[in-house]
Design a protein around this motif. Structure first.
Motif, PDB file in Angstrom:
ATOM      1  N   ASP A 124       7.222  -1.056   0.103  1.00 10.08           N
ATOM      2  CA  ASP A 124       5.960  -1.525   0.677  1.00 10.08           C
ATOM      3  C   ASP A 124       5.087  -2.139  -0.420  1.00 10.08           C
ATOM      4  O   ASP A 124       5.387  -2.058  -1.610  1.00 10.08           O
ATOM      5  CB  ASP A 124       5.219  -0.367   1.340  1.00 10.08           C
ATOM      6  N   SER A 125       3.980  -2.731   0.019  1.00  8.07           N
ATOM      7  CA  SER A 125       3.029  -3.325  -0.923  1.00  8.07           C
ATOM      8  C   SER A 125       1.897  -2.345  -1.224  1.00  8.07           C
ATOM      9  O   SER A 125       1.586  -1.469  -0.407  1.00  8.07           O
ATOM     10  CB  SER A 125       2.452  -4.619  -0.346  1.00  8.07           C
ATOM     11  N   ALA A 126       1.291  -2.517  -2.397  1.00  4.07           N
ATOM     12  CA  ALA A 126       0.134  -1.707  -2.785  1.00  4.07           C
ATOM     13  C   ALA A 126      -0.981  -2.650  -3.221  1.00  4.07           C
ATOM     14  O   ALA A 126      -0.729  -3.652  -3.907  1.00  4.07           O
ATOM     15  CB  ALA A 126       0.498  -0.766  -3.926  1.00  4.07           C
ATOM     16  N   HIS A 139     -11.161   1.170  -6.146  1.00  5.57           N
ATOM     17  CA  HIS A 139     -10.746   1.903  -4.957  1.00  5.57           C
ATOM     18  C   HIS A 139      -9.342   1.482  -4.534  1.00  5.57           C
ATOM     19  O   HIS A 139      -8.986   0.310  -4.691  1.00  5.57           O
ATOM     20  CB  HIS A 139     -11.714   1.605  -3.801  1.00  5.57           C
ATOM     21  N   PRO A 140      -8.525   2.393  -4.011  1.00  6.17           N
ATOM     22  CA  PRO A 140      -8.833   3.817  -3.848  1.00  6.17           C
ATOM     23  C   PRO A 140      -8.597   4.581  -5.146  1.00  6.17           C
ATOM     24  O   PRO A 140      -8.049   4.033  -6.095  1.00  6.17           O
ATOM     25  CB  PRO A 140      -7.833   4.233  -2.772  1.00  6.17           C
ATOM     26  N   SER A 141      -8.958   5.827  -5.191  1.00  6.58           N
ATOM     27  CA  SER A 141      -8.704   6.631  -6.378  1.00  6.58           C
ATOM     28  C   SER A 141      -7.261   7.115  -6.399  1.00  6.58           C
ATOM     29  O   SER A 141      -6.688   7.328  -7.472  1.00  6.58           O
ATOM     30  CB  SER A 141      -9.662   7.818  -6.448  1.00  6.58           C
ATOM     31  N   THR A 142      -6.666   7.319  -5.212  1.00  3.47           N
ATOM     32  CA  THR A 142      -5.248   7.663  -5.113  1.00  3.47           C
ATOM     33  C   THR A 142      -4.620   6.837  -4.000  1.00  3.47           C
ATOM     34  O   THR A 142      -5.283   6.505  -3.014  1.00  3.47           O
ATOM     35  CB  THR A 142      -5.020   9.159  -4.828  1.00  3.47           C
ATOM     36  N   LEU A 143      -3.346   6.515  -4.179  1.00  5.53           N
ATOM     37  CA  LEU A 143      -2.653   5.672  -3.224  1.00  5.53           C
ATOM     38  C   LEU A 143      -1.180   6.060  -3.205  1.00  5.53           C
ATOM     39  O   LEU A 143      -0.539   6.117  -4.261  1.00  5.53           O
ATOM     40  CB  LEU A 143      -2.797   4.200  -3.632  1.00  5.53           C
ATOM     41  N   SER A 144      -0.659   6.344  -2.018  1.00  8.57           N
ATOM     42  CA  SER A 144       0.759   6.641  -1.854  1.00  8.57           C
ATOM     43  C   SER A 144       1.370   5.603  -0.933  1.00  8.57           C
ATOM     44  O   SER A 144       0.827   5.337   0.145  1.00  8.57           O
ATOM     45  CB  SER A 144       0.951   8.040  -1.255  1.00  8.57           C
ATOM     46  N   GLY A 169     -12.575   0.519 -15.044  1.00  9.37           N
ATOM     47  CA  GLY A 169     -12.824   1.249 -13.805  1.00  9.37           C
ATOM     48  C   GLY A 169     -12.263   2.654 -13.915  1.00  9.37           C
ATOM     49  O   GLY A 169     -11.562   2.973 -14.882  1.00  9.37           O
ATOM     50  N   PRO A 170     -12.525   3.505 -12.934  1.00  7.10           N
ATOM     51  CA  PRO A 170     -12.116   4.911 -12.997  1.00  7.10           C
ATOM     52  C   PRO A 170     -10.632   5.160 -12.784  1.00  7.10           C
ATOM     53  O   PRO A 170     -10.170   6.277 -12.980  1.00  7.10           O
ATOM     54  CB  PRO A 170     -12.943   5.580 -11.898  1.00  7.10           C
ATOM     55  N   GLY A 171      -9.880   4.149 -12.378  1.00 12.64           N
ATOM     56  CA  GLY A 171      -8.436   4.311 -12.226  1.00 12.64           C
ATOM     57  C   GLY A 171      -7.992   4.618 -10.817  1.00 12.64           C
ATOM     58  O   GLY A 171      -8.732   5.186 -10.009  1.00 12.64           O
ATOM     59  N   THR A 172      -6.766   4.204 -10.511  1.00 11.86           N
ATOM     60  CA  THR A 172      -6.107   4.493  -9.239  1.00 11.86           C
ATOM     61  C   THR A 172      -4.748   5.096  -9.539  1.00 11.86           C
ATOM     62  O   THR A 172      -3.934   4.488 -10.255  1.00 11.86           O
ATOM     63  CB  THR A 172      -5.910   3.222  -8.398  1.00 11.86           C
ATOM     64  N   SER A 173      -4.504   6.280  -9.013  1.00 15.36           N
ATOM     65  CA  SER A 173      -3.214   6.921  -9.195  1.00 15.36           C
ATOM     66  C   SER A 173      -2.286   6.484  -8.067  1.00 15.36           C
ATOM     67  O   SER A 173      -2.483   6.840  -6.907  1.00 15.36           O
ATOM     68  CB  SER A 173      -3.369   8.444  -9.189  1.00 15.36           C
TER      69      SER A 173
END
Lengths: 112, 113
Positions: free
Chosen positions: A17-19, A7-12, A103-107
């Motif tokens: 900034d940090s991710a 999680h998350p599946s998508t992140l902007s 895992g299913p991946g995070t874009s």
């Protein structure tokens, strides 16, 4: 068998900034946790990994933390840049079986 | 240059045809894997091998078969392709040992009409 959630599946995020991307795993016997980055149209490539005898590992702007008790691990990217935009996959491996389960991946999108 | 190679890069084929996706690595790795991936989506392990004459099914059920007659070669075969087989197939290899880095090929994008 092992099951990895992410999680998350998508992140902007804004550039600079940090991710943070979080993963959980189900098999307490898993002892190796790699992270792969896949840019659009390209093959996945290992960016960092951590073994179960270590709680944290850092490589320049990238760090990974592992909590074996809670069975979760996280990827931290600081000072993000547009070239960090990609799909990130966490994975877990129980080394006696030698299977890496993703895992299913995070874009991740880094906005200039 | 040591690498892992997949051919073809793209394949469009009709339903019912038999196809073989090729994967070769020149890194001397014992372990090899096949993953199925839809664009930007999860990597599903469908086959893996510990070495010559060793093949195992992965966690995702697949109608494909694999063989490992030579260390460097790990082809994947579909006896009768169907539209549901349309996907990207990624081959990977790693050194024998605990927790080794996976090296991926560039993939084969398969479209079954």
């Amino acid at each position: 068998g092992e099951n990895v959630e992410q999680h998350p599946s998508t992140l902007s995020v804004q550039e600079g900034d940090s991710a943070v991307i979080k993963c959980t795993y189900s098999d307490s016997a898993s002892n190796y946790f790699p992270w792969y980055k896949q840019e659009l149209g390209k093959r996945p490539q290992l960016i960092i990994d951590i073994r179960s005898n270590v709680g944290e590992k850092k490589d320049q702007r990238i760090a990974v933390t592992l909590n074996k008790t809670a069975k979760h691990f996280s990827l931290h990217i600081t000072e993000t840049q547009p070239e960090d935009s990609a799909v990130y996959f966490c994975a877990a491996m129980e080394t006696s079986y030698d299977k890496v389960i993703f895992g299913p991946g995070t874009s991740l999108s880094v906005i200039p | 240059e040591a690498d892992i190679y997949q051919t073809p890069r793209y394949l469009v084929i009709g339903t019912g045809k038999k196809i073989t996706l090729e994967c070769s690595q020149t890194m001397g790795h014992d372990k090899m894997y096949w993953y199925q991936q839809d664009p930007g989506m999860e990597l599903h392990l469908i086959h893996y091998s510990y070495g010559v004459n060793s093949t195992e099914k992965g966690d995702l059920s697949s109608e494909s078969t694999v063989s490992r007659i030579r260390t460097e070669h790990f082809p994947l075969t579909l006896e009768s392709a169907r539209p549901s087989h349309t996907s990207q197939y990624l081959c990977a290899s790693s050194e024998q040992g605990a927790g080794e880095k996976l090296f991926f090929g560039s993939g084969t994008q398969l479209s079954v009409l």
